[in-house]
Write a protein that holds these residues in place. Structure first.
Motif, PDB file in Angstrom:
ATOM      1  N   LEU A  33      31.989  61.843  58.540  1.00 21.35           N
ATOM      2  CA  LEU A  33      32.943  60.750  58.745  1.00 21.35           C
ATOM      3  C   LEU A  33      34.379  61.191  58.508  1.00 21.35           C
ATOM      4  O   LEU A  33      35.294  60.692  59.164  1.00 21.35           O
ATOM      5  CB  LEU A  33      32.602  59.584  57.815  1.00 21.35           C
ATOM      6  CG  LEU A  33      31.421  58.746  58.245  1.00 21.35           C
ATOM      7  CD1 LEU A  33      31.227  57.594  57.280  1.00 21.35           C
ATOM      8  CD2 LEU A  33      31.628  58.198  59.652  1.00 21.35           C
ATOM      9  N   SER A  34      34.581  62.118  57.585  1.00 17.73           N
ATOM     10  CA  SER A  34      35.958  62.495  57.287  1.00 17.73           C
ATOM     11  C   SER A  34      36.615  63.148  58.501  1.00 17.73           C
ATOM     12  O   SER A  34      37.827  63.187  58.608  1.00 17.73           O
ATOM     13  CB  SER A  34      35.998  63.428  56.082  1.00 17.73           C
ATOM     14  OG  SER A  34      35.332  64.626  56.404  1.00 17.73           O
ATOM     15  N   ARG A  35      35.779  63.646  59.443  1.00 14.19           N
ATOM     16  CA  ARG A  35      36.352  64.245  60.660  1.00 14.19           C
ATOM     17  C   ARG A  35      37.017  63.208  61.551  1.00 14.19           C
ATOM     18  O   ARG A  35      37.792  63.557  62.438  1.00 14.19           O
ATOM     19  CB  ARG A  35      35.286  64.938  61.500  1.00 14.19           C
ATOM     20  CG  ARG A  35      34.396  65.810  60.750  1.00 14.19           C
ATOM     21  CD  ARG A  35      34.897  67.225  60.796  1.00 14.19           C
ATOM     22  NE  ARG A  35      34.146  67.985  59.802  1.00 14.19           N
ATOM     23  CZ  ARG A  35      34.574  69.094  59.249  1.00 14.19           C
ATOM     24  NH1 ARG A  35      35.727  69.581  59.588  1.00 14.19           N
ATOM     25  NH2 ARG A  35      33.847  69.715  58.363  1.00 14.19           N
ATOM     26  N   ALA A  36      36.646  61.967  61.356  1.00  8.57           N
ATOM     27  CA  ALA A  36      37.196  60.948  62.242  1.00  8.57           C
ATOM     28  C   ALA A  36      38.648  60.638  61.912  1.00  8.57           C
ATOM     29  O   ALA A  36      39.324  59.952  62.655  1.00  8.57           O
ATOM     30  CB  ALA A  36      36.364  59.676  62.148  1.00  8.57           C
ATOM     31  N   PHE A  37      39.114  61.146  60.771  1.00  9.47           N
ATOM     32  CA  PHE A  37      40.504  60.886  60.417  1.00  9.47           C
ATOM     33  C   PHE A  37      41.299  62.154  60.676  1.00  9.47           C
ATOM     34  O   PHE A  37      41.142  63.146  59.981  1.00  9.47           O
ATOM     35  CB  PHE A  37      40.609  60.515  58.941  1.00  9.47           C
ATOM     36  CG  PHE A  37      39.884  59.258  58.618  1.00  9.47           C
ATOM     37  CD1 PHE A  37      40.490  58.033  58.789  1.00  9.47           C
ATOM     38  CD2 PHE A  37      38.580  59.305  58.173  1.00  9.47           C
ATOM     39  CE1 PHE A  37      39.814  56.874  58.513  1.00  9.47           C
ATOM     40  CE2 PHE A  37      37.892  58.145  57.895  1.00  9.47           C
ATOM     41  CZ  PHE A  37      38.519  56.933  58.066  1.00  9.47           C
ATOM     42  N   ALA A  94      42.276  57.825  53.443  1.00  7.50           N
ATOM     43  CA  ALA A  94      42.285  58.924  54.409  1.00  7.50           C
ATOM     44  C   ALA A  94      43.155  58.618  55.618  1.00  7.50           C
ATOM     45  O   ALA A  94      43.293  59.464  56.502  1.00  7.50           O
ATOM     46  CB  ALA A  94      40.855  59.215  54.865  1.00  7.50           C
ATOM     47  N   HIS A  95      43.750  57.444  55.651  1.00  7.17           N
ATOM     48  CA  HIS A  95      44.327  56.916  56.888  1.00  7.17           C
ATOM     49  C   HIS A  95      45.253  57.883  57.621  1.00  7.17           C
ATOM     50  O   HIS A  95      45.199  58.012  58.833  1.00  7.17           O
ATOM     51  CB  HIS A  95      45.081  55.626  56.600  1.00  7.17           C
ATOM     52  CG  HIS A  95      45.688  55.008  57.815  1.00  7.17           C
ATOM     53  ND1 HIS A  95      44.931  54.365  58.753  1.00  7.17           N
ATOM     54  CD2 HIS A  95      46.958  54.982  58.263  1.00  7.17           C
ATOM     55  CE1 HIS A  95      45.713  53.956  59.724  1.00  7.17           C
ATOM     56  NE2 HIS A  95      46.946  54.311  59.464  1.00  7.17           N
ATOM     57  N   ILE A 106      29.712  69.885  64.192  1.00  9.25           N
ATOM     58  CA  ILE A 106      30.415  69.008  63.259  1.00  9.25           C
ATOM     59  C   ILE A 106      31.849  69.477  63.039  1.00  9.25           C
ATOM     60  O   ILE A 106      32.777  68.670  62.994  1.00  9.25           O
ATOM     61  CB  ILE A 106      29.648  68.951  61.922  1.00  9.25           C
ATOM     62  CG1 ILE A 106      28.290  68.289  62.152  1.00  9.25           C
ATOM     63  CG2 ILE A 106      30.424  68.176  60.877  1.00  9.25           C
ATOM     64  CD1 ILE A 106      27.349  68.400  61.007  1.00  9.25           C
ATOM     65  N   ALA A 107      32.028  70.770  62.968  1.00  8.70           N
ATOM     66  CA  ALA A 107      33.359  71.282  62.647  1.00  8.70           C
ATOM     67  C   ALA A 107      34.388  70.950  63.729  1.00  8.70           C
ATOM     68  O   ALA A 107      35.580  70.879  63.453  1.00  8.70           O
ATOM     69  CB  ALA A 107      33.294  72.797  62.437  1.00  8.70           C
ATOM     70  N   GLU A 108      33.931  70.725  64.969  1.00  2.84           N
ATOM     71  CA  GLU A 108      34.886  70.489  66.058  1.00  2.84           C
ATOM     72  C   GLU A 108      34.847  69.052  66.549  1.00  2.84           C
ATOM     73  O   GLU A 108      35.154  68.751  67.693  1.00  2.84           O
ATOM     74  CB  GLU A 108      34.575  71.437  67.231  1.00  2.84           C
ATOM     75  CG  GLU A 108      34.663  72.883  66.851  1.00  2.84           C
ATOM     76  CD  GLU A 108      33.870  73.757  67.798  1.00  2.84           C
ATOM     77  OE1 GLU A 108      33.843  73.455  69.000  1.00  2.84           O
ATOM     78  OE2 GLU A 108      33.254  74.733  67.325  1.00  2.84           O
ATOM     79  N   LEU A 109      34.432  68.173  65.650  1.00  2.92           N
ATOM     80  CA  LEU A 109      34.159  66.808  66.069  1.00  2.92           C
ATOM     81  C   LEU A 109      35.383  65.911  66.063  1.00  2.92           C
ATOM     82  O   LEU A 109      35.418  64.873  66.708  1.00  2.92           O
ATOM     83  CB  LEU A 109      33.131  66.224  65.101  1.00  2.92           C
ATOM     84  CG  LEU A 109      32.027  65.432  65.707  1.00  2.92           C
ATOM     85  CD1 LEU A 109      31.297  66.283  66.718  1.00  2.92           C
ATOM     86  CD2 LEU A 109      31.077  65.007  64.623  1.00  2.92           C
TER      87      LEU A 109
END
Lengths: 226, 499, 479, 99
Positions: C427-431, B151-152, C357-360
């Motif tokens: 977690l995928s929002r962090a990317f 995902a990087h 979550i959507a705007e994280l």
């Protein structure tokens, strides 16, 4: 509530109630072993008080009482933390004011008597405290905004007085090597009286302070200074 | 606490500790990060060298941590684990150098290199796992540590690719977990034992053993990209090139293939697996994957996608080797673990170089690139020809032993699969080479990022593929030399079959 | 044996001091937290050395006085409470200020008092008192969020909590009427299967499942836990709910052991399974991070109720010891993981002003340490290695395979995948394509306690769980 | 006489359960609070029937009573809070929480 939930509730309740009822009757009719009450009576002489209820509350199960006072404290702190509500006052009528002038001192006096009597007869800290609280509530009903209560600082001290006394005695006896809340027999009566007095004040103050449903301080002021 | 009990753990920690420290390194501290990366890789290499020497001399290394009664985390070294550890350690070093060059000036490098190191730690843990439980633990950690790498880039496509990757691998992980626990409940702690450890299971439980094998294969097959569980691999092509290189050559697919080897040889034992009819199942799946992957590769224009399908196909040679009874086929399959690794990493490095230097992402853009980037294209050619199986490159050795093993085991159908696959490999690699070397170059490259200087591209990008291409040649030319992958694999096969 | 009393007396004392000196509440609270943790440590060391501890308070022998008792199970929960409590205290010292701090600290210390008191109580009525103290202080803390939704949610929570305690108390009174004692050990020795015991069991365990938010009595939990301030949510989800679970376990294994039936166990297991699926499903569709975390608690509590049917099917011996240890391990791991999760969400919420979550994306990207915390906590919630819940789940599955109860396996695996789905949804929002954060840690005082808790859940408990077996072996299951 | 007591007990228990369920299922906070207080009072009758005063249940009654007080105090807020923010709270009002 509309009809359907009521019906469901009724259907749920009926069998449950029957089962409960059966269990209660079984429990009541079963021959039980030595009941605590008898035991409490026989050990009474060693507690320094003559009233078994007081002995249970302050000696045998003092630890429970201490935590129950904690429940009161938690409830009071909870009410305080909710913030202010607008006071709903009615101007008191003359007759009421005159009566209050008689009733409140009487209540306080009775509370003191109950506290003292609790050692030997029915009475004690909770009953005395309840009367004190009632005095506060009556004052409030007649327009006395502060319910005869002292400043917030003093209220905080009073609120913890009961638990504080328990803890001080408990930690003291523990430090003396007797165990937590194990009163030495010769001091027992006086230690119990000390704790009871503090508890009476705490219960009374807590009941009265809880009644308005908000924190202490000048009423009507929405925002209090930190 | 002696060297014998510490060394396997130390090999895992030599990349784990730098990895964790790298997370804390501030983004601008370029040198500190490189220092941590390279020192970790070199220290690990040193440890591995000690281990190779020891295992060759029948030394026992074992680190053990008890998690619960009867549940031990065991790291140990046998010949097979040393083979995989050496492969991943060497290629980690090369890939780290490559990644430092590749990710120059991009954001979030601390995060990238942190997970990169953790990823290698878990691969090494998989390699050194002494029982199926430990294998499972590191197998799942590998999933977790590769996810952030896929995902990087943070684009919607990479997040989508990473999600697909995760759906496949976590579902596979659940299957593997179920199979492992079931086996544990049935037969007690599942320690990897040469020749298998399920011989004592009574015959009436054999039906259960087959079901468990299917579960395990389902779990391992996802990472090994066996058809129809391969869907994540082409999707995760969105990752940066060093990650793709790592996924395809060292870590993820190899972990799956390695797990299949472990389950067939060291859990079930090849004789029992054969008797239960499991080898036929595995062989059929592997063959289907080999042909399907190659067919799909033919149709891809995207260079990395074509390489991805090629991986699907090539990795299954390892499973194919495991599905044929007899030491010769075992050698062919196991040695391909290494050979596919070095060849495929070369190809991905080159693909990354084309993209980074000239902006080339598609096969159709590669006309004449051989003249602009001769060294890269030379390395690419070595890798591609090796994949096809041209002597004297490493891939030839694998195919030769696989074929020989098939003949020995009287499984002639394997020859048909190998032949078809070779034709298909040629079909999708030779046109690329033709374009690169013999077609005229276009007026301008799609996006030229790095102008030609003394070298055709940055040194850190150029040297890694050249080195790995060299390794492909050496592994083929010096196949009979001591400590070559082939020689070592023959040692594994001897020990496995008790010869 | 004063350590038992001290573990209750010290937080209580600190609560009093913080009440009297509200201006110094934070300092007093932190000191109190330290002292409480130290007292807990004393109890745990003594349990480790002696196996079991007990003492009668007030110098009165057991039927008359109140017993405090500690065994491996209590020690394990005491330890979790101490560590999570310390982390929450450190975090809260940075999180609350002014009047909120003044309200928070006394109540939080009372809550801690109640927890320690509950884990150490050996008396059925005393347990009721600690339950009440726990419930009231928890509700009051939950309402600190202040807005109308928070107060309404707390109100519902209070109602359920009180009704649950009263149901428990009714059962206690039944037992007392029948057996004339309140001491847990004495009643357990005297208990005879029959309508009274069965009704008492139903009332007590039923009341406690309300407090433990077991499906379908979980309805109060998500709004209450999601609308409280972050450190309070952490305490509610990680500790308060666990206290009810602990008590159910204690009653199930110690008090009602002779009369628990397979049917009752299956009922709890079935409700647990439904909780796993329903809670995970709702978490998967939650729009706010805190709501997600709260539904996740509903699901995770469900896992704990899968154990009774397996206990029922497993004869005493190593298999049962493993199950008990696995259960405790899952309780502990969830405690650490969920508190870490809520604390991390608090950091995000303070930073961005919301937790949708959507705007994280941007916030998560800019807070690497907090995102890391989310990840580690997520791993522990999913039950991936090397977390403690992985080991726990492994043993749970092993027990299910060993006793041939296939249905639970399916539930566990489905729950695992659903948990993974909702964790990685976050977690995928962090990317994303936000600029690189300058360093790993942004606000050490709030981020580090959370990270530490998450690391314990996701790594520490997984790799260092082995001492649980000797600890619990000397304890209550007595096998 | 025994039958009479039985009927009395049945009514006692059924009402108790009914009040509890009604309080639990009631959507409106102030209604729930009132029902709960009624429940608390009714409960004291049950204690009396169970001959339990020797357990010092006065304490329990006070606990439950105080719970009721806290509940009422809170219920008052849920009715008014929408328009009157509290001074000592965080600035960010939360959106509505689905149950």
């Amino acid at each position: 509530m509309n009809r359907t939930p009521s019906l469901v509730v009724a259907l749920l309740v009926a069998p449950l109630a029957l089962v409960l009822l059966w269990a209660f009757h079984e429990a009541l009719t079963q021959p039980s072993g030595a009941r605590l009450a008898d035991l409490a009576e026989t050990s009474l002489s060693r507690t320094g008080v003559g009233n078994p209820v007081t002995a249970v509350l302050l000696s045998y199960r003092g630890y429970d009482t201490m935590l129950e006072l904690g429940v009161l404290l938690a409830a009071l702190l909870g009410i305080w933390s909710l913030g202010r509500v607008s006071p709903g006052f009615h101007p008191p009528e003359l007759a009421l004011t005159a009566m209050v002038a008689w009733v409140v001192p009487l209540l306080i006096l009775t509370a003191g008597y109950l506290l003292w009597a609790g050692a030997e007869r029915p009475g004690g800290a909770f009953q005395g405290g309840a009367l004190l609280g009632a005095a506060g509530v009556i004052l409030r009903l007649t327009g006395e905004r502060r319910l005869g209560l002292p400043s917030e600082r003093a209220q905080r001290r009073l609120a913890i007085a009961g638990i504080g006394a328990f803890l001080a005695v408990g930690l003291g006896t523990a430090a003396a090597g007797l165990g937590f809340l194990a009163y030495p027999e010769s001091w027992s009566k006086w230690l119990i009286l000390l704790i009871e007095t503090a508890t009476t004040l705490a219960v009374g103050m807590t009941l009265a302070a809880a009644y308005p449903g908000g924190p202490p301080g000048p009423a009507g002021n929405e925002r209090d200074a930190p | 606490m002696t060297l014998d009990t510490l060394l396997p753990a130390a090999i895992v920690f030599s990349s784990l500790v730098p990895g964790l420290l790298i997370f804390l390194v501030a983004e601008e501290s370029h040198r500190l990060r490189i220092l941590l990366n390279l020192s970790g890789a070199l220290v690990k290499l040193l440890f591995v060298a000690i281990m190779i020497w020891g295992v060759y001399h029948d030394h026992n290394y074992e680190s053990r941590l008890t998690l619960a009664p009867g549940l031990d985390l065991v790291l140990q070294a046998d010949a097979l684990s040393v083979l995989f550890v050496t492969l991943s350690t060497l290629l980690w070093l090369v890939t780290t150098v490559y990644a430092i060059g590749y990710l120059e000036q991009t954001p979030n490098r601390s995060r990238f290199f942190g997970f990169f190191s953790l990823c290698v730690s878990s691969t090494v843990g998989i390699a050194l796992a002494g029982n199926l439980f430990t294998f499972l633990v590191f197998y799942e950690i590998l999933t977790l540590t590769t996810y952030p790498l896929v995902a990087h880039r943070g684009t919607p496509e990479s997040i989508r690719g990473a999600r697909i990757y995760l759906i496949y691998t976590l579902s596979g992980g659940v299957l593997l977990l179920t199979g492992t626990v079931w086996l544990h409940a049935l037969a007690g702690p599942v320690t990897f034992t040469q020749g298998g450890m399920l011989g004592a299971v009574p015959t009436e439980q054999h039906g259960t053993l087959i079901a468990i094998f299917v579960l395990l294969l389902g779990g391992l097959g996802v990472k090994a990209a066996l058809v129809p569980l391969h869907g994540w691999l082409p999707e995760s092509m969105v990752a940066p090139a060093p990650v793709s290189a790592l996924l395809h050559a060292v870590a993820v697919v190899k972990a799956g293939a390695f797990g299949i080897l472990r389950v067939v040889y060291d859990v079930y034992g090849i004789e029992l697996a054969d008797a239960l009819g499991l080898l036929t199942l595995l062989g059929a799946l592997a063959s289907a994957t080999i042909l399907y992957g190659s067919l799909r590769a033919l149709a891809q224009d995207g260079l990395k996608k074509r390489l991805a399908y090629s991986t699907v196909s090539q990795v299954s040679y390892i499973a194919l080797g495991a599905s044929i009874l007899g030491p010769v086929a075992t050698v062919g399959g196991v040695v391909h673990l290494v050979h596919q690794g070095i060849m495929k990493i070369t190809l991905f490095f080159c693909a990354g170089n084309y993209a980074e230097t000239l902006g080339i992402h598609r096969v159709s853009q590669m006309d004449g690139v051989g003249r602009r980037m001769p060294w890269t294209t030379l390395a690419f050619s070595v890798g591609a020809l090796g994949m096809i199986g041209l002597p004297p490159i490493a891939g030839f050795v694998s195919k030769w032993y696989l074929g020989l093993g098939a003949v020995t085991a009287e499984a002639e159908w394997v020859l048909v699969v190998l032949g078809l696959s070779t034709l298909l490999n040629a079909g999708y690699f030779l046109p690329i080479l033709y374009r690169a070397w013999f077609r005229p170059a276009p007026e301008a490259w799609p996006e030229e990022h790095i102008p030609p200087g003394r070298l055709e591209t940055m040194g850190t990008l150029l040297w890694p593929p050249v080195i790995t291409a060299g390794l492909c040649l050496i592994a083929g030319l010096l196949a009979e030399a001591p400590f070559s992958p082939l020689e070592w694999t023959e040692l594994i096969a001897r020990r496995e079959y008790g010869l | 044996m004063d350590s038992l009393a001290l573990a209750v007396a010290l937080p209580l004392l600190a609560a009093l001091l913080a009440t009297v000196w509200p201006a110094r509440a934070t300092l007093l609270g932190l000191l109190g937290a330290l002292a409480t943790a130290a007292a807990a440590l004393m109890v745990i060391t003594e349990v480790w050395e002696h196996g079991q501890l007990s003492t009668a308070l007030g110098g009165w022998d057991i039927p008359l006085g109140i017993a405090l008792a500690a065994d491996g199970l209590s020690a394990a929960l005491l330890a979790m409470t101490a560590l999570v409590g310390l982390a929450i205290s450190l975090y809260a010292a940075a999180y609350f200020d002014g009047r909120q701090a003044m309200h928070f600290w006394p109540l939080w210390l009372l809550l801690w008092t109640a927890l320690n008191g509950l884990f150490l109580a050996g008396d059925l009525f005393n347990l009721y008192v600690t339950l009440e103290l726990l419930g009231l202080s928890a509700v009051a803390l939950g309402a600190l969020g202040g807005d109308r939704a928070a107060v309404a949610a707390s109100l519902r929570y209070l109602l359920v909590s009180l009704l649950g305690s009263i149901s428990y108390l009714l059962g206690v009174v039944l037992l007392y009427t029948a057996h004339g004692s309140l001491d847990l050990a004495r009643v357990a020795a005297a208990l005879q299967p029959g309508p009274v015991a069965a009704a008492a069991m139903t009332l007590m365990i039923g009341g406690l499942t309300m407090k433990a938010a077991l499906f379908p009595l979980h309805f109060w939990l998500p709004p209450a836990h999601a609308s409280a301030p972050a450190p309070v949510s952490a305490a509610l989800s990680a500790l308060v709910v666990k206290a009810a679970v602990y008590l159910i376990l204690r009653l199930w294994l110690d008090l009602f052991a002779p009369l628990v039936t397979t049917g009752a166990a299956m009922l709890l297991g079935g409700l647990g399974a439904a909780a796993v699926i329903w809670g995970s499903w709702r978490a998967l569709h939650a729009e706010r991070l805190k709501l997600l975390a709260a539904y996740s608690t509903v699901a995770q509590i469900g896992y704990l109720f899968l154990f009774p049917p397996l206990f029922q099917a497993t004869p005493p011996g190593p298999g049962r010891d493993d199950l008990l240890a696995a259960l405790v391990l899952m309780i502990l791991t969830h405690g650490f993981a969920k508190s870490a999760l809520f604390l991390a969400v608090g950091v995000i919420q303070k930073r961005s002003g919301h937790d949708r979550i959507a705007e994280l994306g941007g916030t998560a990207q800019r807070l690497p340490a907090t995102t890391f915390t989310l990840g580690l906590a997520g791993i522990a919630l999913i039950g991936l290695p090397p977390s403690g819940s992985f080991t726990g789940k492994w043993l749970l599955l092993n027990g299910a395979f060993a006793s041939g109860q296939w249905g639970w396996i399916l539930v566990i695996l489905t729950g695992t995948l659903m948990t993974a789905a909702y964790v990685f949804r976050v977690l995928s929002r962090a990317f994303n394509l936000e600029p690189t954060p300058p360093g790993f840690v942004t606000d050490a005082r709030t981020e580090l306690p959370a990270l530490l808790l998450a690391a314990i859940a996701a790594i520490g408990l997984g790799l260092a769980a082995a001492p649980l077996w000797p600890l619990l072996g000397g304890g209550e299951d007595g096998t | 006489m025994a039958v009479l007591i039985l009927v009395f007990d049945l009514i006692l228990v059924a009402t108790l359960l009914g009040l509890a369920l009604a309080a639990l299922t009631s959507r409106e906070p102030s209604r729930a609070a009132t029902l709960f207080i009624a429940f608390g009072i009714w409960l004291s009758l049950v204690w009396a029937r169970l001959q339990a005063p020797d357990l010092a249940l006065a304490e329990a009654a006070i606990g439950a009573g105080f719970g009721g007080a806290l509940m009422l105090a809170a219920a008052r807020r849920t009715a008014h809070r929408a328009t009157r923010g509290r001074g000592d709270e965080e600035t960010e009002p939360d959106e509505a929480h689905p149950p």
